[in-house]
Structure formats: C-alpha cells, structure tokens
Design a protein around this motif. Sequence first.
Motif, PDB file in Angstrom:
ATOM      1  N   PRO A 151       0.601  -1.337   0.157  1.00 41.71           N
ATOM      2  CA  PRO A 151      -0.542  -0.220   0.090  1.00 41.71           C
ATOM      3  C   PRO A 151       1.160   1.386   0.469  1.00 41.71           C
ATOM      4  CG  PRO A 151       0.245  -0.776   1.804  1.00 41.71           C
ATOM      5  CD  PRO A 151       1.104  -2.111   1.376  1.00 41.71           C
ATOM      6  N   ALA A 152       0.495   2.207  -0.121  1.00 39.57           N
ATOM      7  CA  ALA A 152       0.246   3.512  -0.609  1.00 39.57           C
ATOM      8  C   ALA A 152       1.275   4.097   1.145  1.00 39.57           C
ATOM      9  CB  ALA A 152       0.637   4.535  -0.724  1.00 39.57           C
ATOM     10  N   LEU A 153       2.862   3.449   1.564  1.00 37.29           N
ATOM     11  CA  LEU A 153       3.540   3.822   3.145  1.00 37.29           C
ATOM     12  C   LEU A 153       4.705   4.151   2.705  1.00 37.29           C
ATOM     13  CD1 LEU A 153       1.937   0.434   5.251  1.00 37.29           C
ATOM     14  CD2 LEU A 153       1.088   3.209   5.093  1.00 37.29           C
ATOM     15  N   PHE A 154       5.110   5.242   3.055  1.00 40.12           N
ATOM     16  CA  PHE A 154       6.578   5.338   3.257  1.00 40.12           C
ATOM     17  C   PHE A 154       7.883   4.199   4.232  1.00 40.12           C
ATOM     18  CE2 PHE A 154      10.351   7.205   4.659  1.00 40.12           C
ATOM     19  CZ  PHE A 154      10.413   7.902   3.571  1.00 40.12           C
ATOM     20  N   VAL A 155       8.328   4.269   3.312  1.00 48.85           N
ATOM     21  CA  VAL A 155       8.871   2.937   3.473  1.00 48.85           C
ATOM     22  C   VAL A 155      10.108   3.131   3.761  1.00 48.85           C
ATOM     23  CG1 VAL A 155       7.647   0.651   2.887  1.00 48.85           C
ATOM     24  CG2 VAL A 155       8.774   1.904   0.823  1.00 48.85           C
ATOM     25  N   LEU A 156      11.376   2.338   4.161  1.00 48.77           N
ATOM     26  CA  LEU A 156      12.946   2.966   4.868  1.00 48.77           C
ATOM     27  C   LEU A 156      13.569   1.131   4.967  1.00 48.77           C
ATOM     28  CD1 LEU A 156      14.430   4.935   5.984  1.00 48.77           C
ATOM     29  CD2 LEU A 156      13.709   4.014   8.076  1.00 48.77           C
ATOM     30  N   GLY A 157      14.432   1.013   4.601  1.00 47.31           N
ATOM     31  CA  GLY A 157      15.552   0.287   4.117  1.00 47.31           C
ATOM     32  C   GLY A 157      15.858  -0.979   3.374  1.00 47.31           C
ATOM     33  N   TYR A 158      17.215  -1.210   3.661  1.00 49.71           N
ATOM     34  CA  TYR A 158      17.104  -2.400   2.533  1.00 49.71           C
ATOM     35  C   TYR A 158      17.612  -1.775   1.205  1.00 49.71           C
ATOM     36  CZ  TYR A 158      17.434  -6.949   0.078  1.00 49.71           C
ATOM     37  OH  TYR A 158      17.566  -7.965  -0.950  1.00 49.71           O
ATOM     38  N   GLY A 159      18.200  -0.676   1.050  1.00 52.78           N
ATOM     39  CA  GLY A 159      17.992   0.238   0.548  1.00 52.78           C
ATOM     40  C   GLY A 159      17.409   1.606  -0.141  1.00 52.78           C
ATOM     41  N   LEU A 160      16.563   1.384   0.977  1.00 55.32           N
ATOM     42  CA  LEU A 160      15.573   2.250   0.406  1.00 55.32           C
ATOM     43  C   LEU A 160      15.766   3.960   1.737  1.00 55.32           C
ATOM     44  CD1 LEU A 160      12.624   0.263   0.117  1.00 55.32           C
ATOM     45  CD2 LEU A 160      12.402   2.974  -1.111  1.00 55.32           C
ATOM     46  N   ASP A 161      15.747   5.002   1.921  1.00 54.52           N
ATOM     47  CA  ASP A 161      16.121   6.503   2.261  1.00 54.52           C
ATOM     48  C   ASP A 161      14.922   6.709   3.160  1.00 54.52           C
ATOM     49  OD1 ASP A 161      16.236   7.070   0.231  1.00 54.52           O
ATOM     50  OD2 ASP A 161      16.770   9.372   1.626  1.00 54.52           O
ATOM     51  N   TYR A 162      15.050   7.559   4.136  1.00 55.03           N
ATOM     52  CA  TYR A 162      14.710   8.568   4.457  1.00 55.03           C
ATOM     53  C   TYR A 162      16.040  10.067   4.586  1.00 55.03           C
ATOM     54  CZ  TYR A 162      11.957  11.811   7.493  1.00 55.03           C
ATOM     55  OH  TYR A 162      11.137  13.052   7.770  1.00 55.03           O
ATOM     56  N   ALA A 163      15.396  10.565   3.828  1.00 57.38           N
ATOM     57  CA  ALA A 163      16.752  11.752   4.127  1.00 57.38           C
ATOM     58  C   ALA A 163      18.193  11.520   3.402  1.00 57.38           C
ATOM     59  CB  ALA A 163      16.434  13.301   5.115  1.00 57.38           C
ATOM     60  N   GLN A 164      18.134  10.480   3.141  1.00 60.79           N
ATOM     61  CA  GLN A 164      19.692   9.555   2.428  1.00 60.79           C
ATOM     62  C   GLN A 164      20.703   8.735   3.490  1.00 60.79           C
ATOM     63  OE1 GLN A 164      20.428  10.007  -0.537  1.00 60.79           O
ATOM     64  NE2 GLN A 164      19.335  11.526  -0.490  1.00 60.79           N
ATOM     65  N   GLU A 165      19.222   8.498   4.807  1.00 60.69           N
ATOM     66  CA  GLU A 165      19.871   7.750   6.069  1.00 60.69           C
ATOM     67  C   GLU A 165      18.699   6.247   6.129  1.00 60.69           C
ATOM     68  OE1 GLU A 165      19.749   9.495  10.303  1.00 60.69           O
ATOM     69  OE2 GLU A 165      20.449  10.868   9.328  1.00 60.69           O
ATOM     70  N   GLY A 166      19.468   5.275   6.709  1.00 63.17           N
ATOM     71  CA  GLY A 166      18.575   3.591   6.553  1.00 63.17           C
ATOM     72  C   GLY A 166      18.673   3.188   5.954  1.00 63.17           C
TER      73      GLY A 166
END
Length: 178
Positions: A151-166
């Motif tokens: 679904p349309a959620l903000f996802v993070l980790g495994y290559g995906l960043d939040y402001a370049q972190e994570g």
Amino acid sequence: TVECNGETFHVYITQEELQERVSELGEELSRHYEGRNPIFIGVLNGAYIFLSDLMRHVEISCEVDFLKLSSYGDEKVSSGEVTDLKDIDADIEDRNVILVEDIVDTGLSMKYIVEKLQKKKPASIETITLLHKTEATRHDVQLDYVGFRIPALFVLGYGLDYAQEGRNLAQIYILDGE
Ligand code: PRP
Ligand code: MN
Ligand code: MG
C-alpha cells in the motif's frame, strides 16, 4: 523498532521474507535469461542492496551497470521531476537489459528510465522492482517482475532511505502509526 531522522519505524517485511522472495526472483531470471547474457542496470542509489542480493541468485553469465537519478531529494513524497545524475557506461545496443529498481511509487522514474534506455536500441528491456506501491502509480509503466505489492506507505531500509539515512537496515520498515 528503529529511529531514523527523529522518527520511529517498525518492521514491515522481515529479512527472511526478503531473502526468500529475492532468491525466487533470481532463480526466475536465471531461467528466463539462460543463454542471453543479460545486463542488469541498477538505479542508484536505492536499488544497490536489492540488486546485489538478487544477482547472487542469478547463476548464468550476465553483466551489471548503474545509472543514477533522483526524484525524491530528501522528502518523503516524489518531487514530480527527475534529475539525471549519472548515465550507464555500458553499450546496451542489441543487449538484453534488466532494469532494477528498489521501488516503483508514482512510476515517474521507471517510465523516464525505460524511455531513456530505449533510445540506446537494446534488444529487449524488462523491468524488476522489489516493491510496487500499486495505488500510488500514476504513470504507465511496464513491470515484468515485482517482489512485493504494497500500500501507499512510506518505506525505509534495504536500500530505501529517509533523507539519505537508513539504507543499511537489513529489513523493510514503515513509520509508526501506519
Ligand atoms: C526513489 C526510488 C525510486 C523512485 C521511485 O529514488 O529509489 O528510484 O524514487 O519513485 P517514483 O516511482 O515516484 O519515481 P530517489 O529519487 O529517492 O533516489 P534514491 O534512489 O537515491 O533514494
Ligand atoms: Mn531510486
Ligand atoms: Mg530516495
């Protein structure tokens, strides 16, 4: 849970789920591309973890190259514009290209890259994305292999960043409260 840029996230797709799906996809690609010496093109930065794990499950001869673009900057939503940051170095004329993304959200990046690569006259282009935010996709994109529809959620980790972190997180996380 983990903290990233002052916000709290919890696990959404575990390391085991990721590794199982990624190995399936690698085996599927190995069957489809046997004898065709495909070239994997990873979209930096987000796709680097998925691509490197995926390729370790591809047991046929193949090559790899990268391009880099940016549509998100440091925000959680797409800017609606794509900026080219690096082109591929390989000559892909008459080659079988597998374009690798970490996530297709609006679809803008994928559509832009496929059109850009088509001009280089490859024999074929197929696309693979680890994640597809199905409800968020507004551009007409051809997705040949999808790891997980989300679904349309903000996802993070495994290559995906939040402001370049994570990007280094081994699992996929979503924001607490979602
Ligand atoms: C993210 C992601 C995809 C793209 C998806 O990249 O890695 O490339 O956005 O969004 P779209 O479908 O709406 O175009 P980003 O621009 O954040 O750069 P990054 O890979 O360096 O994080
Ligand atoms: Mn990206
Ligand atoms: Mg990003």
